[in-house]
Design an enzyme around this catalytic site. Sequence first.
Site, short mmCIF file in Angstrom:
data_model
loop_
_atom_site.label_atom_id
_atom_site.label_comp_id
_atom_site.label_asym_id
_atom_site.label_seq_id
_atom_site.Cartn_x
_atom_site.Cartn_y
_atom_site.Cartn_z
N GLU A 1 0.89 -1.38 0.12
CA GLU A 1 0.58 0.42 0.59
C GLU A 1 0.53 1.24 -0.11
O GLU A 1 1.84 1.35 0.84
CB GLU A 1 -1.19 -0.45 0.99
CG GLU A 1 -1.73 0.82 1.16
CD GLU A 1 -1.85 2.73 1.63
OE1 GLU A 1 -2.48 3.48 2.25
OE2 GLU A 1 -0.80 2.24 2.51
N GLU B 1 -3.29 3.94 -3.18
CA GLU B 1 -4.07 5.47 -2.03
C GLU B 1 -3.78 6.89 -3.28
O GLU B 1 -3.09 7.38 -2.32
CB GLU B 1 -4.10 5.73 -1.12
CG GLU B 1 -5.28 6.13 -0.05
CD GLU B 1 -4.59 6.20 1.40
OE1 GLU B 1 -4.36 5.83 1.88
OE2 GLU B 1 -5.81 7.38 1.79
#
Length: 249
Positions: free
Chosen positions: A36, A117
């Site tokens: 991530e 993200e």
Amino acid sequence: MTGTKIFGHRGAKGSYPENTLIGFQKAIDEGVDGLEIDVHMTADGEIVVIHDERLDRTTDGDGYVKDLTLEEIKEYSAGSRFPHFRNYEATWDIEKVPSLQEVLELLTPYDIELNIELKTNRLLYTGIEENVLALVHQYGGDRKVIYSSFHLPTLLRLKALDESVDIALLSREISHPYDYIQTLGLEGLHLDVNTVLSNVHQLKGIFGDLRVWTANESNEIKQLLDLNVNAIITDFPEKAAFYKSERQA
Ligand code: G3P
Ligand code: MG
């Protein structure tokens, strides 16, 4: 056997400087199934991998990413603020804020997923969706990429640009995930660990689309493995990979 994937949060944030190439490499070495990362856009339209809108907390520079060029941001260290970590090595000081292109290139040899993200919930970066997609198309190969954001319009813009993208809404408060996924046309939801563990009865049957952050405590990781969520996003991927391997032994 659990099918839950282990994602390194900002690399291996609990042990290495967050969102740095050294952190991503260490997370890969620790056996992650995915990474991530957080992205913002510079004044010259480049996509950089950093968590905050400003440089101050994680680098020795200051100011907003949006006001600086990539070349200016590259003057600063992204590792020197983390000398307190157990594994500290002086070479961390030469780590820079990576570009998304550099991260995609680092990952090229590895068969792992990437969760990008887009940090558009505080500042609007006009054109960030186009620029992120262009980089992934150019440097991402056939890697599975999941796009997440707290800002739903960003996800819907990505989908409008490329209907094949995998989008997941980030939230701390959704207790009816299946309704959100269906209604918004999402592939998944990324919920915080407390929301998930306090609403388990609402979540039965939809775990294929559910990734959970940031699960760092052993008891949280074990509960999420029991629930067979799609992925656990953790600052300590080595620990999570160990608990996962125990289930597979
Ligand atoms: O993507 C999960 C998690 O990273 C969301 O929160 O603030 O750590 O980016 P944050
Ligand atoms: Mg994040």
